[in-house]
Design a protein around this motif. Structure first.
Motif, mmCIF file in Angstrom:
data_model
loop_
_atom_site.group_PDB
_atom_site.id
_atom_site.type_symbol
_atom_site.label_atom_id
_atom_site.label_comp_id
_atom_site.label_asym_id
_atom_site.label_seq_id
_atom_site.Cartn_x
_atom_site.Cartn_y
_atom_site.Cartn_z
ATOM 1 N N LEU A 342 5.933 -16.316 -9.559
ATOM 2 C CA LEU A 342 6.144 -17.681 -10.020
ATOM 3 C C LEU A 342 5.091 -18.142 -11.026
ATOM 4 C CD1 LEU A 342 7.678 -20.362 -9.772
ATOM 5 C CD2 LEU A 342 6.254 -20.914 -7.787
ATOM 6 N N ILE A 343 3.820 -17.894 -10.737
ATOM 7 C CA ILE A 343 2.744 -18.467 -11.556
ATOM 8 C C ILE A 343 2.737 -17.930 -12.985
ATOM 9 C CG2 ILE A 343 0.228 -18.610 -11.798
ATOM 10 C CD1 ILE A 343 0.089 -19.008 -8.773
ATOM 11 N N PRO A 344 2.860 -16.609 -13.219
ATOM 12 C CA PRO A 344 2.914 -16.153 -14.628
ATOM 13 C C PRO A 344 4.077 -16.777 -15.402
ATOM 14 C CG PRO A 344 2.512 -14.302 -13.160
ATOM 15 C CD PRO A 344 2.856 -15.460 -12.281
ATOM 16 N N ALA A 345 5.237 -16.919 -14.747
ATOM 17 C CA ALA A 345 6.377 -17.526 -15.431
ATOM 18 C C ALA A 345 6.112 -19.001 -15.712
ATOM 19 C CB ALA A 345 7.634 -17.373 -14.561
ATOM 20 N N ALA A 346 5.491 -19.695 -14.755
ATOM 21 C CA ALA A 346 5.156 -21.109 -14.955
ATOM 22 C C ALA A 346 4.187 -21.272 -16.126
ATOM 23 C CB ALA A 346 4.574 -21.692 -13.679
ATOM 24 N N LEU A 347 3.222 -20.382 -16.243
ATOM 25 C CA LEU A 347 2.260 -20.454 -17.348
ATOM 26 C C LEU A 347 2.939 -20.237 -18.694
ATOM 27 C CD1 LEU A 347 -0.976 -18.641 -16.098
ATOM 28 C CD2 LEU A 347 -0.816 -20.951 -17.036
ATOM 29 N N ASP A 348 3.861 -19.289 -18.746
ATOM 30 C CA ASP A 348 4.574 -19.046 -20.001
ATOM 31 C C ASP A 348 5.318 -20.302 -20.447
ATOM 32 O OD1 ASP A 348 3.690 -16.458 -20.127
ATOM 33 O OD2 ASP A 348 5.505 -15.582 -19.253
ATOM 34 N N ILE A 349 5.989 -20.943 -19.491
ATOM 35 C CA ILE A 349 6.752 -22.161 -19.827
ATOM 36 C C ILE A 349 5.814 -23.296 -20.212
ATOM 37 C CG2 ILE A 349 8.308 -23.901 -18.884
ATOM 38 C CD1 ILE A 349 9.427 -21.671 -17.058
ATOM 39 N N ALA A 350 4.721 -23.461 -19.449
ATOM 40 C CA ALA A 350 3.779 -24.547 -19.724
ATOM 41 C C ALA A 350 3.149 -24.397 -21.104
ATOM 42 C CB ALA A 350 2.702 -24.573 -18.642
ATOM 43 N N MET A 351 2.783 -23.183 -21.463
ATOM 44 C CA MET A 351 2.145 -22.976 -22.765
ATOM 45 C C MET A 351 3.122 -23.193 -23.908
ATOM 46 S SD MET A 351 -0.514 -19.842 -22.105
ATOM 47 C CE MET A 351 -1.312 -20.099 -23.684
ATOM 48 N N GLU A 352 4.394 -22.967 -23.626
ATOM 49 C CA GLU A 352 5.396 -23.183 -24.653
ATOM 50 C C GLU A 352 5.724 -24.663 -24.823
ATOM 51 O OE1 GLU A 352 10.083 -22.002 -25.488
ATOM 52 O OE2 GLU A 352 8.859 -20.741 -24.182
ATOM 53 N N GLU A 353 5.696 -25.419 -23.730
ATOM 54 C CA GLU A 353 6.191 -26.792 -23.762
ATOM 55 C C GLU A 353 5.103 -27.864 -23.743
ATOM 56 O OE1 GLU A 353 9.047 -27.422 -20.694
ATOM 57 O OE2 GLU A 353 10.322 -25.718 -21.292
ATOM 58 N N ASP A 354 3.877 -27.529 -23.384
ATOM 59 C CA ASP A 354 2.837 -28.546 -23.188
ATOM 60 C C ASP A 354 1.607 -28.195 -24.009
ATOM 61 O OD1 ASP A 354 0.841 -30.281 -22.235
ATOM 62 O OD2 ASP A 354 1.693 -30.317 -20.217
ATOM 63 N N VAL A 355 1.266 -29.029 -24.955
ATOM 64 C CA VAL A 355 0.146 -28.769 -25.847
ATOM 65 C C VAL A 355 -1.181 -28.710 -25.102
ATOM 66 C CG1 VAL A 355 -0.252 -31.210 -26.409
ATOM 67 C CG2 VAL A 355 -0.893 -29.428 -28.068
ATOM 68 N N GLU A 356 -1.272 -29.405 -23.958
ATOM 69 C CA GLU A 356 -2.536 -29.410 -23.209
ATOM 70 C C GLU A 356 -2.930 -28.003 -22.772
ATOM 71 O OE1 GLU A 356 -4.717 -31.887 -19.594
ATOM 72 O OE2 GLU A 356 -2.591 -32.189 -20.014
ATOM 73 N N PHE A 357 -1.923 -27.161 -22.481
ATOM 74 C CA PHE A 357 -2.225 -25.782 -22.078
ATOM 75 C C PHE A 357 -2.589 -24.913 -23.278
ATOM 76 C CE2 PHE A 357 0.044 -27.321 -18.410
ATOM 77 C CZ PHE A 357 -0.515 -26.630 -17.337
ATOM 78 N N ARG A 358 -2.266 -25.402 -24.480
ATOM 79 C CA ARG A 358 -2.566 -24.610 -25.673
ATOM 80 C C ARG A 358 -3.856 -25.039 -26.350
ATOM 81 N NH1 ARG A 358 2.942 -25.965 -26.656
ATOM 82 N NH2 ARG A 358 2.378 -27.184 -28.506
ATOM 83 N N GLN A 359 -4.449 -26.138 -25.897
ATOM 84 C CA GLN A 359 -5.713 -26.586 -26.475
ATOM 85 C C GLN A 359 -6.818 -25.580 -26.188
ATOM 86 O OE1 GLN A 359 -6.157 -30.452 -24.729
ATOM 87 N NE2 GLN A 359 -4.952 -31.489 -26.315
ATOM 88 N N GLY A 360 -7.755 -25.449 -27.153
ATOM 89 C CA GLY A 360 -8.799 -24.436 -27.033
ATOM 90 C C GLY A 360 -9.852 -24.779 -25.995
#
Length: 545
Positions: A342-360
């Motif tokens: 579950l967690i790796p899939a959740a991270l993939d979706i979060a990084m695609e949809e939420d800029v907060e997860f993509r911030q440096g």
């Protein structure tokens, strides 16, 4: 000069220096912090009493059976509705014949499991015992499990099947605190296997369901009770010997005594870290495991259950051999195993949809984070941990739980044994279709399914719809092998317009439905879909075609 016969065991010992050393189980990581050992939970007086009885049997001072209740840690406080009426057992072939007439495969699994642990009610078992503590059922009925497997059947398998050392069969010994495997290369033939046995070695048959139709039938039914693979090993131990060192396993174990008797000792997990472990343990020395919480002689017809993490060892008394089958389940079926998907899939979706997860990350985070900085009293560390906690909480919003469950389901379907068909199912499925060669021509070809034909899935859990986000696939077990993972998981793509019809079929079980009632646009599509599922062995008809 006539040469003296050398046993297979002695011959193996002379060659052992030239053979590769058997692979050892990997050691578990040692916890950084020691935890208190659990209390034994059984009075010292009780253990000593059982020990004295064991010693008496071993010295053959008397042959009185152990005095114990029908169930230890068992049926106290049960209501009348919870009591099981099958306490005396039933011939297995008659039981399986009766179960074949049960309309619902889940109900069939429930009834077979109740027989396995009778007279302990299944509801009470899963409420009070499952994953919690060992339990012993003593029946004083040596024929209770008769027909499941026997030493005579094992002898026939050795003669008729291609049994390979290290693949299908292990030869083991445990003497003077040392556990050894004595597998020579190649096929296990009766001449050599029985020579090993006569030399005091234990014999373990690793996948009996591949050779015994009864074991296959029992396990294929029980896997629907657990929602997880049901496996088995069979152990044949000579009198007065022990084949395995003390250890714990990563499965829920049901030890079913088939012949003879065996002295068992069961110990609590040593620490909290070893409760419901992820991996099986290495072999332990006696000094590492403390005192047993349960010590008993299992006789034919008895059952011993213990959860994963409970250390155990079994040895034979001098006056009898032992044959038992260990039925197992729930390997890698924890919440943690689901979260791994579950967690790796959740991270993939979060990084695609939420800029907060993509911030440096902070430019200087390496200067205050990491092990070398863990003792620093730096406010930036507090802020960093706070940010991690916030992201972790937010991650649940992107968790594709159903998709992760489907991944677990695909693993289960791959692990599953194929269903063993009842005579009625055989006659009404593709495996019993009447197509044949006769009188120089092919007869009765074609499924002859029409909109009036009544169909249903072969088993409640034999097929499942799953999507990878782009396409929908039907995964199924009916073409699986009786050998674990011998074949790849079977699946085929389903047209999007047919998914409602597949779901309708799955959710209608155990009822039969007409092909014409499938929610497809046209009658031709309904028949074509039914023919496809019939040819794959996923559905069968109410009446033979």
């Amino acid at each position: 000069m006539e040469r003296k016969h050398m046993s297979a065991f002695a011959l193996y010992q002379t060659l052992s220096t030239d053979l590769p050393t058997p692979a050892k189980k990997p050691s578990l990581q040692v916890a950084a912090k020691k935890k208190k050992k659990k209390q034994n939970g059984v009075a010292e007086k009780k253990v000593n009493t059982v020990k004295s009885q064991i010693k008496s049997e071993k010295k053959k001072i008397h042959k009185k059976p152990l005095k114990s209740s029908q169930i230890q840690e068992g049926c106290k406080g049960l209501t009348e509705e919870e009591e099981c009426l099958n306490g005396d057992g039933e011939a297995l072939d008659a039981l399986l014949s009766d179960l074949a007439r049960v309309n619902n495969s889940r109900e069939r699994a429930s009834k077979l499991f109740q027989w396995l642990i009778s007279p302990l009610p299944a509801k009470a078992f899963f409420r009070d015992t499952w994953e919690k503590k060992p339990i012993l059922v003593q029946r004083k009925n040596p024929d209770y499990y008769k027909g499941l497997f026997s030493t005579a059947e094992f002898d026939c398998i050795l003669r008729q099947e291609d049994i390979q050392y290290g693949v299908n069969l292990d030869v083991t010994s445990y003497t003077n605190g040392k556990r050894e495997t004595h597998n020579p290369p190649g096929r296990a033939l009766p001449f050599t296997v029985w020579d090993f046995y006569e030399s005091g070695c234990s014999i373990r048959l690793l996948n009996p369901q591949a050779f015994s139709s009864t074991v296959w039938n029992v396990l294929s039914i029980l896997q629907e009770q657990f929602g997880s693979m049901a496996g088995a090993n069979i152990y044949l131990t000579p009198p007065g010997t022990q084949g395995f060192a003390p250890h714990y396993d990563d499965i829920e174990a049901f030890v079913v005594q088939l012949e003879g008797k065996k002295h068992w000792r069961v110990y609590n997990p040593r620490t909290e870290d070893e409760v419901l472990p992820v991996l099986s343990s290495p072999n332990f020395d006696q000094a590492e495991i403390g005192k047993p919480i349960l010590e008993v002689v299992l006789e034919a017809g008895d059952l011993l259950y213990f959860p994963r993490g409970f250390i155990h060892q079994g040895d034979c008394l001098p006056d009898a051999h032992s044959l038992h089958i260990t039925i197992s389940s729930y390997q890698k079926n924890s919440w943690g195993d689901l979260l791994h998907k579950l967690i790796p899939a959740a991270l993939d979706i979060a990084m695609e949809e939420d800029v907060e997860f993509r911030q440096g990350l902070p430019l200087d985070y390496l200067t205050y984070m990491g092990v070398q900085n863990s003792d620093k009293d730096d406010p930036r560390r507090t802020k960093f941990f706070s940010r991690i906690e916030s992201l972790m909480k937010k991650l649940t919003n992107y968790a594709p739980v159903d998709a992760a469950v489907d991944q677990k389901a695909r693993d289960f379907l791959h692990d599953c044994l194929p269903p063993m068909l009842t005579p009625e199912e055989l006659a009404s499925s593709v495996q019993g279709a009447p197509a044949r060669w006769e009188c120089g021509q092919v007869m009765d070809v074609g499924a002859h399914i029409n909109t009036e034909t009544r169909v249903r899935v072969l088993r409640a859990g034999c097929a499942r719809l799953c999507s990878d986000g782009e396409a929908v696939h039907m995964y199924y077990t009916t073409d699986n092998s009786r050998v674990y993972h011998k074949e790849e998981l079977k699946s085929f793509e389903i047209k999007p317009e047919h998914t409602d019809a597949i779901e309708f079929l799955i959710h209608s079980y155990p009822k039969f439905v007409t092909v014409g009632s499938l929610p497809c646009d046209a009658a031709k599509e309904k028949v074509a879909l039914a023919e496809l599922l019939f040819e794959k062995g996923i559905i069968h008809t109410a009446e033979p075609l």
